[in-house]
Design a protein around this motif. Structure first.
Motif, mmCIF file in Angstrom:
data_model
loop_
_atom_site.group_PDB
_atom_site.id
_atom_site.type_symbol
_atom_site.label_atom_id
_atom_site.label_comp_id
_atom_site.label_asym_id
_atom_site.label_seq_id
_atom_site.Cartn_x
_atom_site.Cartn_y
_atom_site.Cartn_z
ATOM 1 N N HIS A 5 0.827 -1.213 0.000
ATOM 2 C CA HIS A 5 0.000 0.000 0.000
ATOM 3 C C HIS A 5 0.866 1.270 0.000
ATOM 4 O O HIS A 5 0.445 2.312 0.489
ATOM 5 N N ILE A 6 2.064 1.181 -0.556
ATOM 6 C CA ILE A 6 2.956 2.338 -0.548
ATOM 7 C C ILE A 6 2.366 3.513 -1.319
ATOM 8 O O ILE A 6 2.585 4.670 -0.972
ATOM 9 N N ALA A 7 1.572 3.230 -2.368
ATOM 10 C CA ALA A 7 0.980 4.317 -3.151
ATOM 11 C C ALA A 7 0.072 5.168 -2.287
ATOM 12 O O ALA A 7 0.139 6.409 -2.319
ATOM 13 N N LEU A 8 -0.802 4.540 -1.497
ATOM 14 C CA LEU A 8 -1.728 5.292 -0.647
ATOM 15 C C LEU A 8 -0.968 6.088 0.414
ATOM 16 O O LEU A 8 -1.286 7.256 0.675
ATOM 17 N N ILE A 9 0.028 5.463 1.028
ATOM 18 C CA ILE A 9 0.803 6.146 2.070
ATOM 19 C C ILE A 9 1.575 7.315 1.475
ATOM 20 O O ILE A 9 1.599 8.424 2.027
ATOM 21 N N ASN A 10 2.199 7.085 0.321
ATOM 22 C CA ASN A 10 2.978 8.109 -0.364
ATOM 23 C C ASN A 10 2.112 9.313 -0.742
ATOM 24 O O ASN A 10 2.455 10.462 -0.453
#
Length: 252
Positions: free
Chosen positions: A207-212
């Motif tokens: 879920h790096i996209a959402l966190i980023n």
């Protein structure tokens, strides 16, 4: 007497000017830091997408020959996509450019997945001049693909929809990406939401996209934006971004 008052006034004025200069310098440094953080976060996603796409092209090239084969199409679209993403150092871009980048990315996905993923667009033409944070749509679609459909068998066609509209009552631009995939459990969603609020390096790639994107929005809009996640296990996940409208004169 009057001389002492004049001296005090002079000292006060000099102190005020120094405070103003220090404040201006501090604000300038903070803006530069914010810009650097946003560019750093943007760069974190590019190598991941590049590696996956090039790996797919490699195996397709082994099987295919000729300039009209799918691998050649993917190479062409990938080169154009990266040309567009690297063409500007701006942090915000017109929605039209974000849509153009996303369109190229989707064309690559349709080749990679042999048309198994359907894409639905609902974006008013009048919104294309609105400006938003650069490189947000593509990571949201990639997140929908990876988290919604990876390892998940669904009876109905796999669909990702992209919607954008303006809430003129509050002056906010809404961008929504929805998939009809496996959804997110309450436990995992709680973890993702907590990580979205954390500072420091991104140690977990899931879920790096959402966190980023959440971090970039918080830095760029200083609390005037939001990223909301609505989901139901086995049904859908919807990610919606809200940012202040920056629009062309024709929309005012």
């Amino acid at each position: 007497g009057a001389d002492e008052m004049a001296q005090l006034a002079g000292r006060f004025n000099r102190m005020t000017r120094r405070l103003e200069e220090n404040l201006e310098q501090s604000l300038r440094q903070q803006r530069e830091l914010n810009d650097a953080q946003i560019r750093m976060m943007q760069a974190q996603l590019n190598p991941h997408f590049l590696y996956n796409t090039l790996d797919t092209i490699k195996w397709m090239t082994v099987r295919e020959e000729g300039m009209d084969n799918p691998s050649a199409v993917m190479l062409e679209k990938l080169a154009e996509l990266y040309r567009m993403t690297l063409a500007s150092d701006d942090i915000v871009l017109p929605l039209s450019e974000e849509i153009a980048c996303l369109s190229l990315y989707i064309q690559i996905l349709q080749v990679r997945h042999s048309g198994r993923i359907q894409f639905v667009w609902e974006v008013e033409e009048a919104l294309l001049g609105c400006r938003g944070l650069k490189f947000c749509l593509q990571p949201l679609v990639e997140n929908a693909l990876q988290q919604g459909f990876h390892g998940y068998q669904k009876q109905v066609p796999c669909t990702i929809s992209v919607q954008a509209w303006i809430d003129r009552a509050c002056g906010m631009l809404h961008v929504r990406v929805t998939d009809n995939g496996k959804g997110i459990t309450k436990e995992k969603l709680s973890v993702v939401l907590a990580r979205m609020e954390m500072q420091g390096p991104l140690e977990d790639r899931e879920h790096i996209a959402l966190i980023n994107i959440s971090r970039r929005l918080r830095i760029a809009y200083a609390g005037r934006s939001s990223l909301r996640i609505t989901t139901r296990v086995g049904c859908f996940t919807c990610v919606e971004i809200q940012i202040p409208v920056e629009r062309m004169a024709s929309l005012r």
